[in-house]
Design a protein around this motif. Structure first.
Motif, short mmCIF file in Angstrom:
data_model
loop_
_atom_site.label_atom_id
_atom_site.label_comp_id
_atom_site.label_asym_id
_atom_site.label_seq_id
_atom_site.Cartn_x
_atom_site.Cartn_y
_atom_site.Cartn_z
N ALA A 143 5.17 -2.64 -6.34
CA ALA A 143 4.94 -2.57 -4.89
C ALA A 143 4.66 -3.95 -4.33
O ALA A 143 4.05 -4.78 -4.98
CB ALA A 143 3.78 -1.65 -4.56
N ARG A 190 2.84 -4.26 -1.52
CA ARG A 190 1.45 -4.19 -1.07
C ARG A 190 0.91 -2.82 -1.43
O ARG A 190 1.28 -1.81 -0.83
CB ARG A 190 1.45 -4.38 0.45
N PHE A 191 0.04 -2.79 -2.45
CA PHE A 191 -0.49 -1.51 -2.91
C PHE A 191 -1.24 -0.81 -1.76
O PHE A 191 -2.00 -1.45 -1.04
CB PHE A 191 -1.43 -1.72 -4.11
N GLN A 248 0.92 2.02 4.10
CA GLN A 248 0.39 2.20 5.46
C GLN A 248 -1.07 2.64 5.46
O GLN A 248 -1.79 2.42 6.44
CB GLN A 248 1.20 3.27 6.21
N THR A 308 -4.94 2.02 7.96
CA THR A 308 -5.43 3.18 8.70
C THR A 308 -6.94 3.17 8.77
O THR A 308 -7.60 2.85 7.79
CB THR A 308 -4.93 4.47 8.01
N ARG A 311 8.68 -7.80 -4.47
CA ARG A 311 9.59 -7.07 -3.59
C ARG A 311 10.88 -6.75 -4.33
O ARG A 311 11.51 -7.64 -4.92
CB ARG A 311 9.89 -7.91 -2.34
N VAL A 312 11.24 -5.47 -4.31
CA VAL A 312 12.49 -5.02 -4.92
C VAL A 312 13.64 -5.34 -3.96
O VAL A 312 13.51 -5.13 -2.76
CB VAL A 312 12.42 -3.50 -5.21
N ALA A 332 7.65 3.38 5.45
CA ALA A 332 8.22 3.05 6.76
C ALA A 332 7.21 2.26 7.56
O ALA A 332 6.07 2.09 7.14
CB ALA A 332 8.57 4.35 7.50
N CYS A 345 -2.32 12.08 13.65
CA CYS A 345 -3.45 11.45 12.96
C CYS A 345 -4.58 11.17 13.93
O CYS A 345 -5.72 11.52 13.69
CB CYS A 345 -3.01 10.13 12.33
N ASP A 386 7.85 8.61 3.42
CA ASP A 386 8.30 8.25 4.76
C ASP A 386 9.68 7.60 4.81
O ASP A 386 10.30 7.56 5.86
CB ASP A 386 7.31 7.28 5.41
N LYS A 403 6.14 12.81 8.69
CA LYS A 403 5.69 11.71 7.85
C LYS A 403 4.16 11.68 7.85
O LYS A 403 3.55 11.25 8.83
CB LYS A 403 6.27 10.38 8.36
N VAL A 435 -0.35 13.78 3.14
CA VAL A 435 -0.25 14.94 2.23
C VAL A 435 1.20 15.28 1.93
O VAL A 435 1.51 15.72 0.82
CB VAL A 435 -0.96 16.22 2.74
P1 FAD Z 1 3.87 3.79 2.62
O1 FAD Z 1 2.45 4.19 2.77
O2 FAD Z 1 4.54 3.11 3.76
O3 FAD Z 1 3.98 2.86 1.31
C1 FAD Z 1 5.14 2.16 1.01
C2 FAD Z 1 4.93 1.29 -0.21
O4 FAD Z 1 6.18 0.70 -0.60
C3 FAD Z 1 4.00 0.10 -0.01
O5 FAD Z 1 3.27 -0.11 -1.18
C4 FAD Z 1 4.97 -1.06 0.25
O6 FAD Z 1 4.39 -2.34 -0.04
C5 FAD Z 1 6.06 -0.72 -0.73
N1 FAD Z 1 7.37 -1.32 -0.48
C6 FAD Z 1 8.15 -1.21 0.62
N2 FAD Z 1 9.32 -1.86 0.44
C7 FAD Z 1 9.27 -2.41 -0.81
C8 FAD Z 1 10.17 -3.20 -1.60
N3 FAD Z 1 11.36 -3.57 -1.14
N4 FAD Z 1 9.76 -3.57 -2.83
C9 FAD Z 1 8.57 -3.22 -3.32
N5 FAD Z 1 7.68 -2.45 -2.63
C10 FAD Z 1 8.04 -2.06 -1.39
N6 FAD Z 1 -0.97 10.03 7.80
C11 FAD Z 1 -1.84 11.04 7.67
O7 FAD Z 1 -1.55 12.00 6.97
N7 FAD Z 1 -3.07 10.98 8.27
C12 FAD Z 1 -3.49 9.92 9.03
O8 FAD Z 1 -4.59 9.91 9.58
C13 FAD Z 1 -2.56 8.82 9.17
N8 FAD Z 1 -2.88 7.76 9.95
C14 FAD Z 1 -2.02 6.71 10.02
C15 FAD Z 1 -2.42 5.58 10.75
C16 FAD Z 1 -1.60 4.47 10.80
C17 FAD Z 1 -2.07 3.24 11.55
C18 FAD Z 1 -0.32 4.50 10.14
C19 FAD Z 1 0.57 3.27 10.18
C20 FAD Z 1 0.09 5.63 9.46
C21 FAD Z 1 -0.76 6.76 9.39
N9 FAD Z 1 -0.38 7.90 8.70
C22 FAD Z 1 -1.29 8.92 8.54
C23 FAD Z 1 0.93 8.04 8.05
C24 FAD Z 1 0.82 7.79 6.54
O9 FAD Z 1 0.15 6.55 6.34
C25 FAD Z 1 2.20 7.77 5.91
O10 FAD Z 1 2.84 9.01 6.13
C26 FAD Z 1 2.13 7.52 4.40
O11 FAD Z 1 1.43 6.35 4.10
C27 FAD Z 1 3.54 7.45 3.79
O12 FAD Z 1 3.45 7.17 2.43
P2 FAD Z 1 4.62 6.47 1.63
O13 FAD Z 1 4.08 6.32 0.24
O14 FAD Z 1 5.88 7.18 1.85
O15 FAD Z 1 4.82 5.03 2.30
#
Ligand code: FAD
Length: 307
Positions: free
Chosen positions: A31, A33-34, A37, A41, A78-79, A112, A136, A277, A284, A287
């Motif tokens: 990743a 950034r571990f 999103q 939050t 970064r991949v 995303a 949220c 996402d 998105k 959970v």
């Molecule tokens: P992400 O959390 O986006 O994680 C993506 C990961 O992939 C990161 O580690 C990133 O660094 C990595 N990555 C991306 N591209 C690359 C690459 N090319 N190479 C290597 N690594 C890469 N949801 C709720 O359910 N409740 C809430 O209260 C809530 N509040 C939110 C508040 C904010 C401000 C935001 C922005 C979002 C909120 N969400 C909330 C939405 C929730 O955060 C997302 O639905 C969730 O984090 C999606 O998880 P994910 O693992 O798909 O992606």
């Protein structure tokens, strides 16, 4: 090579890594950034069974949980592509650093990002009145006046959703007409506490130093600047999947750039699964991303025992 390589360290990626590691197979997570999103939050009130938590705290819990399983964690990398290894079975995952990881299967979970307004004040008041997710953060504005920027489907859905919680919603749309579906527009216009302003160009998020107090916009018809007093601004101008790095790959993307998956999380490349996402999954949320990560990992395991 790894058995399962997870790309992404958000809720989807971490859930996938834990589910894979629990099968006793060699699992790694890469990743940029571990935490994804969740790292950005503030309050989280819809992570079921945990009535309230905060992003950084949930990220620390995710990290602890995945580390308990001896998953190899590679961060700040970064991949740049995912492709089949032509010489032998398996997949190649090149990194921006120049190294290439090898794995028998890959789970793509790059998440995303919300499209931002890019106006003064937006960054200063992020999580202090500037919000991107009505599911949220809507309840934090109970009884208050808010603005929704964006008159597409997500903006009008947000306005209808928020109208049931907050005192009043003003929708600000840049264009002359809303782009949302007719049925949503009709519903929004029928609600007494929603106002819709078109031809509004957002100029600045205004606050008292601690929290948002309003928004400045230009009325494009008259050219005059207007001020709207609101406690919250929901920016609804698009959610962009972090899939630019897959554009040249054999993984199929939707017109919005989302990785197209089936019910098992499979993509167009055998052995490559996706979750969260960045995919075509509807809605998105944390959970939902976690559940999808678990699905993708079980599908990857299923794939591995058959190949
Ligand atoms: P992400 O959390 O986006 O994680 C993506 C990961 O992939 C990161 O580690 C990133 O660094 C990595 N990555 C991306 N591209 C690359 C690459 N090319 N190479 C290597 N690594 C890469 N949801 C709720 O359910 N409740 C809430 O209260 C809530 N509040 C939110 C508040 C904010 C401000 C935001 C922005 C979002 C909120 N969400 C909330 C939405 C929730 O955060 C997302 O639905 C969730 O984090 C999606 O998880 P994910 O693992 O798909 O992606």
């Amino acid at each position: 090579p790894f058995d399962v390589l997870v790309v992404g360290g958000g809720p989807a990626g971490v859930a996938a890594a834990i589910y894979a590691a629990r099968k006793g197979i060699r699992t790694a997570l890469v990743a940029e950034r571990f935490g994804g999103q969740v790292q950005d939050t503030m309050g989280i009130e819809n992570f079921i069974s945990v009535p309230y938590t905060e992003g950084p705290k949930l990220v620390a819990n995710l990290e602890q949980h995945v580390k308990d399983y001896g998953v190899e964690i590679i961060t700040h990398q970064r991949v740049t592509d995912i492709r089949a290894n032509n010489d032998n079975a398996g997949l190649l995952v090149p990194l921006a650093s120049g190294a290439t990881l090898k794995s028998r299967s890959v789970i793509v979970a790059p998440g995303a990002r919300w499209r931002e307004l890019n106006v003064p004040g937006e960054q200063d008041y992020r999580n202090k009145g500037v919000a991107y997710c009505p599911h949220c953060d809507g309840p934090f504005y109970k009884g208050k006046r808010v603005a929704v920027v964006g008159g597409g489907n997500s903006g009008i859905e947000a306005a209808i959703d928020l109208a049931g919680i907050v005192e009043h919603v003003t929708v600000l749309e840049f264009a002359e007409h809303l782009r949302a579906d007719e049925v949503l527009q009709r519903k929004a216009k029928s609600l007494p506490n929603i106002d819709i302003i078109t031809q509004a160009q957002t100029r600045e998020v205004v606050g008292d130093g601690n929290k948002v107090s309003g928004i400045n916009y230009i009325d494009r018809a008259s050219g005059e600047q207007q001020y709207l007093a609101v406690a919250g601004i929901f920016v609804q101008i698009g959610l962009v999947p972090n899939t630019e790095f897959l554009q040249g790959s054999a993984i199929e993307l939707s017109p919005f750039g989302e990785v197209i998956i089936d019910a098992k999380g499979s993509t167009a490349i055998p052995g490559v699964f996706a979750a969260g996402d960045a995919t075509t999954v509807p809605y998105k949320q944390i959970v939902i991303a976690m559940g999808a990560g678990a699905t993708a990992a079980l599908s990857a395991f299923d794939y591995l025992i058959r190949s």
